[in-house]
Design an enzyme around this catalytic site. Sequence first.
Site, PDB file in Angstrom:
ATOM      1  N   ARG A 194       0.800  -1.081   0.023  1.00 51.42           N
ATOM      2  CA  ARG A 194      -0.053   0.127  -0.099  1.00 51.42           C
ATOM      3  C   ARG A 194       0.865   1.228  -0.058  1.00 51.42           C
ATOM      4  O   ARG A 194       0.494   2.506  -0.202  1.00 51.42           O
ATOM      5  CB  ARG A 194      -1.074  -0.147   1.301  1.00 51.42           C
ATOM      6  CG  ARG A 194      -0.307  -0.110   2.571  1.00 51.42           C
ATOM      7  CD  ARG A 194      -1.127   0.085   3.803  1.00 51.42           C
ATOM      8  NE  ARG A 194      -0.450  -0.008   5.149  1.00 51.42           N
ATOM      9  CZ  ARG A 194       0.149  -1.324   5.737  1.00 51.42           C
ATOM     10  NH1 ARG A 194      -0.223  -2.470   4.809  1.00 51.42           N
ATOM     11  NH2 ARG A 194       0.757  -1.155   6.498  1.00 51.42           N
ATOM     12  N   ASN A 195       2.086   1.088   0.399  1.00 52.97           N
ATOM     13  CA  ASN A 195       2.730   2.376   0.605  1.00 52.97           C
ATOM     14  C   ASN A 195       4.229   2.128  -0.461  1.00 52.97           C
ATOM     15  O   ASN A 195       5.207   2.908  -0.589  1.00 52.97           O
ATOM     16  CB  ASN A 195       3.524   2.502   2.050  1.00 52.97           C
ATOM     17  CG  ASN A 195       2.589   2.755   3.008  1.00 52.97           C
ATOM     18  OD1 ASN A 195       1.976   3.210   2.654  1.00 52.97           O
ATOM     19  ND2 ASN A 195       2.593   2.298   4.245  1.00 52.97           N
ATOM     20  N   ASP A 250       6.576   7.260   1.118  1.00 55.70           N
ATOM     21  CA  ASP A 250       6.390   7.630   2.798  1.00 55.70           C
ATOM     22  C   ASP A 250       7.310   6.985   3.518  1.00 55.70           C
ATOM     23  O   ASP A 250       7.154   6.567   4.742  1.00 55.70           O
ATOM     24  CB  ASP A 250       4.985   7.175   2.811  1.00 55.70           C
ATOM     25  CG  ASP A 250       4.116   8.020   1.728  1.00 55.70           C
ATOM     26  OD1 ASP A 250       3.198   7.152   1.203  1.00 55.70           O
ATOM     27  OD2 ASP A 250       4.221   9.298   1.655  1.00 55.70           O
TER      28      ASP A 250
END
Length: 285
Positions: A151-152, A165
Amino acid sequence: TSPCDRPAPATAGLSHDKWEIDHTELMLLEELGSGQFGVVRRGKWRGSIDVAVKMMKEGTMSEDDFIEEAKVMTKLQHTNLVQLYGVCSKNRPIFIVTEYMRYGSLLNHLRRHEQSLSNNQGLLLDMCIQICKGMAYLERHNYIHRDLAARNCLVGTENVVKVADFGLARYVLDDQYTSSGGSKFPIKWAPPEVLNYTRFSSKSDVWAYGVLMWEVFTCGKMPYGRLKNTEVVERVQKGMILEKPKACDKEVYDIMRKCWSHLPENRPSFRVLKEQLISVAQRLL
Ligand SMILES: CN1CCN(C(=O)c2ccc(Nc3nc(-c4cccc(NC(=O)c5ccc(C(C)(C)C)cc5)c4)cn4ccnc34)cc2)CC1
């Protein structure tokens, strides 16, 4: 010493520090989604540069600490890291401005393209190698991600995949996210020493990377299925590990398993992982 005795800071007198972006040079476009800190929008910087702009909802992050750290983050530059261009910190909410990745999160990309990806082991392995290269760069710079997961990661043109991130988790104020007992803590990507002592290191990033490899080879399945966080903690402490994904070659799964060694010192470094994955890719493809 009184302030006048101290030497002026190196950037004194410059209208803007180089990591400070003038918000009048930004044009905000469509919304890309919302994350831990609020809304993220696509934008144009200085008329032509595509950017993503995180607009930090008040009270979601320790802003002054982050603005200080941004000076370091802008120096981290690698083809497999989403580049931080700078911050707009003179107004509220502050904006975090990064390079734009047009195909969104790796997790959504895997799920959206499961059909074509599930029998393309070469492409899946290439995605893992790209992420490993970005993480090996962070490791070399003693920089810990703290929330590495599909997801990142973000997808760009020509199947480019980048880590996003990195290090940002340190500035989240929501203790549902920061404490290992919280509902938003990424339990399923955490090794025993993080679950027990929140002891983060590049070796805890390696554990998370193993789970990310599992996400890639299952085209975006949820690790440990519907198991509750408490059940996952119990099983991980007992040494339970994720099963081999169908689309995954035994040799690749063996590398994943090494990332899940109980003791951090028994896990490979990203530098070693990169060499192993590249040699498996050469043998397999
Ligand atoms: C064909 N598809 C249509 C739908 N689609 C999109 O809408 C889409 C396209 C591009 C996108 N790109 C980006 N999207 C984002 C984005 C969007 C929404 C939420 C977020 N995530 C966050 O804001 C966020 C993530 C993690 C964290 C912690 C600290 C917890 C680790 C905090 C905040 C990022 C950031 N980007 C940085 C560079 N490029 C992007 C995102 C989505 C993808 C393509």
